[in-house]
Scaffold this motif. Sequence first.
Motif: not given
Length: 507
Positions: A416-420, A436-438, A452-453
Amino acid sequence: MKYYIKRMPDEMWWGGAVAEGVKMPFGQGEYAFNGTVNLTDNQYNGLFVSDRGRYIYVENGCNISASPERITISEAHGVVDVGENYGTLKNAYRAAMKKYFMAARRPVPEDTILAPQYCTWVEMLRSVDQRQILTYARSIVDAGMPVGCLIVDDGWAVDYGDWRFRPDRFPDPAAMIRELKSLGFTVILWVCPFVNRASRDFGTLCEEGALVRDARGRIAERHWWSGLSAVLDMTSPAAERWMRGQLGALTAMGVDGFKFDAGDAQYYESDDRTYAPTSPNGQCALWAKFAAQYAYAELRACVGLAGYPIVQRLSDKSNVWDGPKGLASLIPNMLQAGLVGYSYCCPDMIGGGNEVDFGPGSEQDEELMLRSCACAALMPMMQFSYAVWTHSSDSAVKRIVREYSRLRLRYCDYLRGLLKEHLETGDPLMRHMEYEFPGQGFAPVNDQFMLGPALLVAPVLRKGATGRTVRLPAGSAWRYVPTGKTYTGGEITVPAPLDTLPYFEKI
């Protein structure tokens, strides 16, 4: 007009057609793709992003070719925009999303993400009927699988272009829908833009100008996987009005949404006569825009519409380990989908959805089924069709499938947090490691991903493997969830028997 973009040293690029994900990223070597008409059986978007913080956006498709010195954009019509100096893949992607693809601010319904989906296709092919559907649904509940969306695939309707339930197969479709809902399922029906000559409204659609005509002005009939049919002209208000009426009668019966299949650019011609001028890519985009009116909408073919609240499914995969349509293709193609703006993406049916793999006499590789199930378990969506829980005689296999199907339930709040977050930033739900990790050398890594992260997922993709080598980013601690052991980065090997999905939580 041609546009030339100078290559930067060691620069890696992603973008274009989702089915090209297995070829990504394209680095210093040669690469070419014709996107003026998307001839893949999957989605396309004219967005290309690099790990050096650049993007290229081409509004209506283009030819793209890359050499070690430059990228050439040709046959472009409309906006061509090059964005630079964003530093990283994530920043370039976010900049392009903010500029071009953040208009649609509605998410897909939560249950398409939080729970597994189920489709009748592999189990029934086109022989779907009321009794089989209810039996299939009850088997899901009886097996202890989480309920979610149930997609009734091809074969339920009177004809292509006559979207009423077949009375010989569905004596009481309203009662069937009520029972499915009582079991907790969301009900979705398969539809397409094709219209057969024998269908009830064919003559009316011809008269109203709702069908595509060829260069000579005749009703265009196109070969597709189910024969020869006319096709709706989605530039025509009459076509849209008629299709909305057909689907409205079904939603009034309790249907929640639709699987909008076909609509591929390859089924249209550049010299078609239509109500309003458009291209084959334009017809494909209009089919998707029509679908976006519905809360529950799944597509397999799409041009443009990145960021729209539509489920985008990968093209039908084969029941094999390797190759461009095998298990190993899922991660690179899903990563590509995210990087061209299709965040709400489904990795096709577990074990594949190719009709030829599930015909009479076919045998299923249960190891492949379990690894496919594990691979999808922490992707943005998870869709079953083949009823492993019914067909397998091995109680351990049934248990493992049930456990994988329930794994994502542990992360409902996280999802749900990723959708937001997606609505706020445009970030894909499933992310490339480089995203996420350039700067840690992850650009060529296509066999593990981030959800996600904070969740790093590294499915087993080779037959017979009982362990998995994983590259962990530096600078963070990672807990290997199956054992609870903590690692601090670098390359490691972890145990991964059939009942184990290798994944890590960032600490």
